[in-house]
Design an enzyme around this catalytic site. Sequence first.
Site, PDB file in Angstrom:
ATOM      1  N   THR A  28      -8.218   3.659   8.550  1.00 10.35           N
ATOM      2  CA  THR A  28      -9.410   2.818   8.624  1.00 10.35           C
ATOM      3  C   THR A  28      -9.460   2.184  10.014  1.00 10.35           C
ATOM      4  O   THR A  28      -8.504   1.528  10.427  1.00 10.35           O
ATOM      5  CB  THR A  28      -9.341   1.725   7.537  1.00 10.35           C
ATOM      6  OG1 THR A  28      -8.912   2.330   6.321  1.00 10.35           O
ATOM      7  CG2 THR A  28     -10.685   1.074   7.333  1.00 10.35           C
TER       8      THR A  28
ATOM      9  N   HIS B 285      -3.582  -4.557   7.921  1.00 11.72           N
ATOM     10  CA  HIS B 285      -3.662  -3.388   8.810  1.00 11.72           C
ATOM     11  C   HIS B 285      -2.723  -3.555   9.994  1.00 11.72           C
ATOM     12  O   HIS B 285      -2.844  -4.520  10.748  1.00 11.72           O
ATOM     13  CB  HIS B 285      -5.075  -3.108   9.320  1.00 11.72           C
ATOM     14  CG  HIS B 285      -5.310  -1.625   9.456  1.00 11.72           C
ATOM     15  ND1 HIS B 285      -4.848  -0.903  10.519  1.00 11.72           N
ATOM     16  CD2 HIS B 285      -5.889  -0.730   8.627  1.00 11.72           C
ATOM     17  CE1 HIS B 285      -5.163   0.371  10.350  1.00 11.72           C
ATOM     18  NE2 HIS B 285      -5.782   0.499   9.199  1.00 11.72           N
TER      19      HIS B 285
ATOM     20  N   ARG C 129      -6.950  12.820   1.003  1.00  6.89           N
ATOM     21  CA  ARG C 129      -5.864  13.282   1.884  1.00  6.89           C
ATOM     22  C   ARG C 129      -4.506  12.730   1.467  1.00  6.89           C
ATOM     23  O   ARG C 129      -3.488  13.301   1.799  1.00  6.89           O
ATOM     24  CB  ARG C 129      -6.161  12.959   3.350  1.00  6.89           C
ATOM     25  CG  ARG C 129      -6.092  11.500   3.672  1.00  6.89           C
ATOM     26  CD  ARG C 129      -6.207  11.247   5.157  1.00  6.89           C
ATOM     27  NE  ARG C 129      -7.568  11.455   5.642  1.00  6.89           N
ATOM     28  CZ  ARG C 129      -8.048  10.856   6.739  1.00  6.89           C
ATOM     29  NH1 ARG C 129      -7.280  10.034   7.433  1.00  6.89           N
ATOM     30  NH2 ARG C 129      -9.281  11.073   7.135  1.00  6.89           N
TER      31      ARG C 129
ATOM     32  N   GLU D 211      -8.645   0.513  -2.836  1.00  9.10           N
ATOM     33  CA  GLU D 211      -9.458   0.546  -1.615  1.00  9.10           C
ATOM     34  C   GLU D 211     -10.402   1.728  -1.738  1.00  9.10           C
ATOM     35  O   GLU D 211      -9.970   2.832  -2.089  1.00  9.10           O
ATOM     36  CB  GLU D 211      -8.576   0.748  -0.388  1.00  9.10           C
ATOM     37  CG  GLU D 211      -7.856  -0.487   0.041  1.00  9.10           C
ATOM     38  CD  GLU D 211      -7.018  -0.217   1.280  1.00  9.10           C
ATOM     39  OE1 GLU D 211      -7.153   0.852   1.914  1.00  9.10           O
ATOM     40  OE2 GLU D 211      -6.206  -1.069   1.599  1.00  9.10           O
TER      41      GLU D 211
ATOM     42  N   ARG E 177      -9.344   8.120  -0.848  1.00  9.85           N
ATOM     43  CA  ARG E 177     -10.314   8.523   0.178  1.00  9.85           C
ATOM     44  C   ARG E 177     -11.184   9.656  -0.355  1.00  9.85           C
ATOM     45  O   ARG E 177     -10.772  10.425  -1.215  1.00  9.85           O
ATOM     46  CB  ARG E 177      -9.593   8.979   1.446  1.00  9.85           C
ATOM     47  CG  ARG E 177      -8.842   7.865   2.150  1.00  9.85           C
ATOM     48  CD  ARG E 177      -8.296   8.354   3.484  1.00  9.85           C
ATOM     49  NE  ARG E 177      -9.359   8.520   4.443  1.00  9.85           N
ATOM     50  CZ  ARG E 177      -9.589   7.680   5.455  1.00  9.85           C
ATOM     51  NH1 ARG E 177      -8.805   6.642   5.663  1.00  9.85           N
ATOM     52  NH2 ARG E 177     -10.583   7.894   6.276  1.00  9.85           N
TER      53      ARG E 177
ATOM     54  N   GLU F 187     -11.075  -9.329   3.313  1.00 13.19           N
ATOM     55  CA  GLU F 187      -9.782  -8.995   3.921  1.00 13.19           C
ATOM     56  C   GLU F 187     -10.028  -8.856   5.419  1.00 13.19           C
ATOM     57  O   GLU F 187     -10.834  -8.027   5.856  1.00 13.19           O
ATOM     58  CB  GLU F 187      -9.231  -7.689   3.336  1.00 13.19           C
ATOM     59  CG  GLU F 187      -7.882  -7.337   3.968  1.00 13.19           C
ATOM     60  CD  GLU F 187      -7.122  -6.247   3.227  1.00 13.19           C
ATOM     61  OE1 GLU F 187      -7.178  -6.209   1.980  1.00 13.19           O
ATOM     62  OE2 GLU F 187      -6.472  -5.445   3.910  1.00 13.19           O
TER      63      GLU F 187
ATOM     64  N   HIS G 179       0.973   6.276   1.870  1.00 12.51           N
ATOM     65  CA  HIS G 179       1.697   7.256   2.684  1.00 12.51           C
ATOM     66  C   HIS G 179       2.904   7.857   1.982  1.00 12.51           C
ATOM     67  O   HIS G 179       3.492   8.817   2.474  1.00 12.51           O
ATOM     68  CB  HIS G 179       2.004   6.675   4.064  1.00 12.51           C
ATOM     69  CG  HIS G 179       0.719   6.424   4.798  1.00 12.51           C
ATOM     70  ND1 HIS G 179      -0.158   7.446   5.091  1.00 12.51           N
ATOM     71  CD2 HIS G 179       0.114   5.283   5.201  1.00 12.51           C
ATOM     72  CE1 HIS G 179      -1.231   6.946   5.681  1.00 12.51           C
ATOM     73  NE2 HIS G 179      -1.093   5.623   5.754  1.00 12.51           N
TER      74      HIS G 179
ATOM     75  N   ASN H 276       0.859  -1.191   0.000  1.00 12.02           N
ATOM     76  CA  ASN H 276       0.000   0.000   0.000  1.00 12.02           C
ATOM     77  C   ASN H 276       0.896   1.242   0.000  1.00 12.02           C
ATOM     78  O   ASN H 276       1.699   1.423   0.923  1.00 12.02           O
ATOM     79  CB  ASN H 276      -0.894  -0.066   1.247  1.00 12.02           C
ATOM     80  CG  ASN H 276      -1.840   1.114   1.333  1.00 12.02           C
ATOM     81  OD1 ASN H 276      -1.435   2.249   1.089  1.00 12.02           O
ATOM     82  ND2 ASN H 276      -3.072   0.873   1.690  1.00 12.02           N
TER      83      ASN H 276
HETATM   84  N1  PXP Z   1      -5.936  -3.087   4.306  1.00  7.25           N
HETATM   85  C1  PXP Z   1      -6.880  -2.127   4.386  1.00  7.25           C
HETATM   86  C2  PXP Z   1      -8.267  -2.482   4.012  1.00  7.25           C
HETATM   87  C3  PXP Z   1      -6.551  -0.813   4.791  1.00  7.25           C
HETATM   88  O1  PXP Z   1      -7.502   0.114   4.858  1.00  7.25           O
HETATM   89  C4  PXP Z   1      -5.206  -0.509   5.084  1.00  7.25           C
HETATM   90  C5  PXP Z   1      -4.827   0.883   5.447  1.00  7.25           C
HETATM   91  O2  PXP Z   1      -5.034   1.718   4.368  1.00  7.25           O
HETATM   92  C6  PXP Z   1      -4.252  -1.542   4.973  1.00  7.25           C
HETATM   93  C7  PXP Z   1      -4.646  -2.835   4.601  1.00  7.25           C
HETATM   94  C8  PXP Z   1      -2.810  -1.313   5.258  1.00  7.25           C
HETATM   95  O3  PXP Z   1      -2.653  -0.991   6.602  1.00  7.25           O
HETATM   96  P1  PXP Z   1      -1.266  -0.434   7.113  1.00  7.25           P
HETATM   97  O4  PXP Z   1      -1.037   0.861   6.390  1.00  7.25           O
HETATM   98  O5  PXP Z   1      -1.465  -0.273   8.580  1.00  7.25           O
HETATM   99  O6  PXP Z   1      -0.223  -1.459   6.760  1.00  7.25           O
END
Ligand code: PXP
Length: 252
Positions: free
Chosen positions: A105, A198, A53, A74, A49, A155, A14, A11
Amino acid sequence: MALPYLRLGVNIDHVATIRNARGGRHPDPVRAAHMATLAGADGITAHLREDRRHIRDEDIERLKRQILTPLNLEMAATEEMLEIAVRTRPHAACLVPEKRTERTTEGGLDVVGGHGHLAPVVDRLCREGIRVSLFVEPQVEALRAARDLGAPVVELHTGTYAEAGFAGDDEKAAEELDRLKHAAAFGASLGLEIHAGHGLTFDNVRPVAAIPQIVELNIGHFLVGEAVFMGLGEAVRAMRAAMDEGRALASA
Ligand code: PXP
């Protein structure tokens, strides 16, 4: 017993958070997606989002055009996001709950109470050939509701497990890991493909990678943070190695 391959979805939200802090083009999340792919990511995940952001519409378009690995979008289950998904045609769409005031989330979708709202979105995405996943709590009712909605994938939210570990509460982390194990086995018995994500890090990923029914992990914040110290490619390679170690424990 040989387990199915465990995919790593990186992901890159960030990277966009850092870019947006200065309003320019650097660092570019699409470049990060290329680097993650070269380092062994099996897919790229990005959350568009409602408030934009971090990831923006243009990032999603460029990711879709320029990245060869599967794109997992997502998104909240809104008309606006549905229209963007149908136009962009990502490989997969993961439906997540979204609140403007949250930092990230905060939990799984209310798949039980939200059935009426989610059903047409899941149905439309499936009809468009986009693989739909629902981000859910590791609970039996949520898994049954996901199956009833016709989503092929769930997920599992690993955030509560991760938070317990960060707080040093090993007992709670072990309980949460058990919940994830049971949910993965139950979900797979319903015919669902199981993903998880997550809050995963080098320290907590192995026991999750060892859950045999899980076939994909989506990991972002920790990898982008660790990229500051070791570089993104190295962070992705180290995460891949930790996942493989966890998987090997389960296969032994
Ligand atoms: N899975 C989902 C559905 C999420 O919303 C997020 C955060 O955007 C992640 C995985 C990844 O989480 P993290 O950034 O804490 O690794």
